[in-house]
Design a protein around this motif. Structure first.
Motif, PDB file in Angstrom:
ATOM      1  N   ALA A 142       0.840  -1.209   0.000  1.00 45.52           N
ATOM      2  CA  ALA A 142       0.000   0.000   0.000  1.00 45.52           C
ATOM      3  C   ALA A 142       0.867   1.247   0.000  1.00 45.52           C
ATOM      4  O   ALA A 142       0.580   2.230  -0.703  1.00 45.52           O
ATOM      5  N   ARG A 143       1.940   1.209   0.772  1.00 47.96           N
ATOM      6  CA  ARG A 143       2.859   2.355   0.805  1.00 47.96           C
ATOM      7  C   ARG A 143       3.601   2.503  -0.523  1.00 47.96           C
ATOM      8  O   ARG A 143       3.805   3.619  -1.021  1.00 47.96           O
ATOM      9  N   VAL A 144       3.998   1.388  -1.128  1.00 47.31           N
ATOM     10  CA  VAL A 144       4.659   1.425  -2.431  1.00 47.31           C
ATOM     11  C   VAL A 144       3.732   2.052  -3.474  1.00 47.31           C
ATOM     12  O   VAL A 144       4.160   2.875  -4.302  1.00 47.31           O
ATOM     13  N   ILE A 145       2.441   1.695  -3.434  1.00 42.96           N
ATOM     14  CA  ILE A 145       1.463   2.266  -4.359  1.00 42.96           C
ATOM     15  C   ILE A 145       1.401   3.783  -4.201  1.00 42.96           C
ATOM     16  O   ILE A 145       1.366   4.522  -5.197  1.00 42.96           O
ATOM     17  N   GLU A 146       1.414   4.257  -2.958  1.00 39.12           N
ATOM     18  CA  GLU A 146       1.351   5.700  -2.721  1.00 39.12           C
ATOM     19  C   GLU A 146       2.583   6.409  -3.264  1.00 39.12           C
ATOM     20  O   GLU A 146       2.483   7.479  -3.882  1.00 39.12           O
ATOM     21  N   ILE A 147       3.758   5.811  -3.031  1.00 36.61           N
ATOM     22  CA  ILE A 147       4.990   6.458  -3.476  1.00 36.61           C
ATOM     23  C   ILE A 147       5.083   6.446  -4.997  1.00 36.61           C
ATOM     24  O   ILE A 147       5.444   7.451  -5.633  1.00 36.61           O
ATOM     25  N   ALA A 148       4.735   5.327  -5.619  1.00 30.67           N
ATOM     26  CA  ALA A 148       4.848   5.214  -7.075  1.00 30.67           C
ATOM     27  C   ALA A 148       3.805   6.060  -7.809  1.00 30.67           C
ATOM     28  O   ALA A 148       4.087   6.601  -8.879  1.00 30.67           O
ATOM     29  N   SER A 149       2.615   6.174  -7.226  1.00 29.57           N
ATOM     30  CA  SER A 149       1.534   6.911  -7.895  1.00 29.57           C
ATOM     31  C   SER A 149       1.489   8.383  -7.521  1.00 29.57           C
ATOM     32  O   SER A 149       0.918   9.201  -8.255  1.00 29.57           O
ATOM     33  N   GLY A 150       2.053   8.707  -6.354  1.00 30.34           N
ATOM     34  CA  GLY A 150       1.959  10.075  -5.854  1.00 30.34           C
ATOM     35  C   GLY A 150       0.590  10.396  -5.285  1.00 30.34           C
ATOM     36  O   GLY A 150       0.255  11.559  -5.062  1.00 30.34           O
ATOM     37  N   LYS A 151      -0.228   9.362  -5.033  1.00 28.24           N
ATOM     38  CA  LYS A 151      -1.580   9.550  -4.517  1.00 28.24           C
ATOM     39  C   LYS A 151      -1.821   8.640  -3.316  1.00 28.24           C
ATOM     40  O   LYS A 151      -1.152   7.618  -3.157  1.00 28.24           O
ATOM     41  N   GLU A 152      -2.785   9.046  -2.488  1.00 31.01           N
ATOM     42  CA  GLU A 152      -3.156   8.208  -1.353  1.00 31.01           C
ATOM     43  C   GLU A 152      -3.706   6.888  -1.871  1.00 31.01           C
ATOM     44  O   GLU A 152      -4.340   6.821  -2.928  1.00 31.01           O
ATOM     45  N   TYR A 153      -3.452   5.811  -1.132  1.00 37.29           N
ATOM     46  CA  TYR A 153      -3.816   4.450  -1.548  1.00 37.29           C
ATOM     47  C   TYR A 153      -5.257   4.344  -2.041  1.00 37.29           C
ATOM     48  O   TYR A 153      -5.520   3.888  -3.158  1.00 37.29           O
TER      49      TYR A 153
END
Length: 446
Positions: free
Chosen positions: A181-192
């Motif tokens: 979930a944290r990786v998704i936030e960092i890669a997308s630049g958006k909250e999960y």
């Protein structure tokens, strides 16, 4: 001649239509019988949907979203889908790969450099539960009331060393999906939750599906309940802020919305077919297995106050979904029963009696108090409170046992009978799984 042929065709089609309707009516009656037997003793309250080729052949709601206020469940009632959430976390990771924002072979150090051994862990290993990350995200039951950011979740997990060298074993890990979930936030630049909404839920018109962090202002959401002594039979569950299960079990949804997701597994409307093939092949977020020879992908979920399951039989294009706001052993019973009723027209329904059939005093019950080891490192604790026995597993909380006989009790949370027996003067238990028939002995260690 032509008229006769058309007439014959019309009669044949009419017969087939009527026959199909009879079958559907029979299926409905049999499923109703199965589910209502569970509803009777408050072992199920929720929604059930079975589809063929994307069209519902059975869909119905049972029980209450709020038992105190007598608010009934309906097909659009939202439930916590618990670990079914992992399917969407994995899909979000794969969507980011399609967008060129990450690669599943990336090392974790690229996203969370201070995570333990981040230079050894790959995203693939997190997806496949092979990274060695601890199972749970929050240390204790006292943390369930707190709201967490994904940064705080990572801080909670990384305090502990890995359970094993990345890639060397496979062990189910909620914590690993919290890291994703944290990786998704960092890669997308958006909250999960926002990324899932934009990349998956909105494109599929899953308007009743979202990753909650708080339920206080959400409409048409079922309260969660756990087994309790009768006559009440249930109690509102220990509060759990959804943020502490982010990535692993924080999503709320409905059976019609999950059917929309099932359709997307075939038509490529969110992910490319090549991406879906990779997810199926390696089990990213899914369980990939067989039921009586039929290939399926799916996941079930169990969490404070909720159970649920979604199974897609990929060759038959059949999907079986149910969600419930009472956490009981109905999970496995319905998985087996609904499958057998749909594909075979019959199922064996075990005799699940939930009410107390025998009465004992608090003094008589106290002799059963103790810690019992089922497997090395896996023990259950049994206590007595106000004339009722309660059982707690590792990392969980106490739920009541129903008294069936002087030394025999029923554990509704997992549909198991627990028999207390003395061997060579030492008290132990036999854990009898009602659905599988398997028996697990356990010795008292405290």
């Amino acid at each position: 001649m032509k008229k006769t042929a058309l007439t014959s065709l019309f009669i044949l089609l009419s017969f087939c239509s009527a026959f199909s309707q009879v079958d559907k009516n029979q299926l409905t009656s049999k499923i109703d019988n199965l589910v209502l037997g569970l509803v009777k003793y408050k072992n199920f309250s929720g929604t059930v949907l079975i589809s063929k080729d994307g069209q519902a052949v059975y869909e119905k709601a049972f029980g209450y979203a709020d038992f105190d206020k007598k608010i009934p469940n309906n097909l659009n009632t939202k439930f916590c889908i618990a670990s079914i959430s992992k399917v969407f976390t994995a899909a979000a990771v794969m969507k980011l790969q399609e967008q060129g924002k990450l690669d599943v072979n990336d090392k974790l150090v690229k996203y969370i450099p201070d995570f333990p051994e981040a230079d050894k862990i790959t995203i693939v290993e997190l997806l496949e539960h092979r990274a060695g990350v601890k199972r749970e995200m929050v240390d204790s039951i006292n943390g369930w009331k707190k709201h967490y950011t994904t940064r705080e979740i990572i801080d909670s997990i990384k305090k502990y060393p890995l359970d094993f060298e990345p890639g060397t074993k496979e062990r189910y890990s909620n914590g690993g999906y919290g890291v994703l979930a944290r990786v998704i936030e960092i890669a997308s630049g958006k909250e999960y939750g926002q990324y899932l909404k934009e990349a998956i839920f909105r494109p599929l018109k899953m308007y009743n599906t979202l990753a909650y962090n708080s339920l206080s202002q959400q409409k048409n959401t079922a309260k969660g309940y756990d087994p309790a002594p009768f006559p009440a039979g249930i109690k509102e569950t220990v509060f759990e802020d959804a943020s502490q299960n982010i990535g692993a079990g924080s999503i709320y949804s409905t059976v019609p919305d999950l059917l929309k997701w099932d359709r997307a597994l075939y038509d490529g409307s969110v992910l490319k077919q090549s991406t879906l093939d990779t997810m199926y092949k390696h089990g990213y977020g899914f369980g990939v297995y067989k039921r009586q020879g039929k290939n399926l992908v799916g996941h079930d979920g169990i969490i404070n106050g909720y159970i649920g399951s979604m199974e897609s039989f990929v060759n038959e294009h059949v999907c079986i979904i149910f969600l419930s706001n009472i956490r009981t052993g109905a999970l496995n019973l319905l998985n087996n029963g609904l499958y057998e009723l749909y594909f075979h027209g019959k199922t064996k329904i075990p005799d699940i009696i939930s009410t107390d059939q025998y009465s004992q005093t608090a003094t008589e019950l106290r002799k059963f108090i103790g810690v019992y080891e089922l497997f090395p490192g896996f023990s259950v604790i049994i206590k007595e409170d106000n004339g009722v026995l309660f059982l707690k597993g590792p990392g969980g909380y106490y739920t009541s046992l129903n008294c069936l006989a002087a030394n025999r009790f029923f554990y509704r949370s997992l549909f198991a009978e627990i028999d207390f027996r003395a061997t060579d003067g030492q008290l132990g238990i036999e854990w009898n799984d009602i659905l599988s028939g398997k028996v697990y002995p356990a010795k008292k260690i405290n």
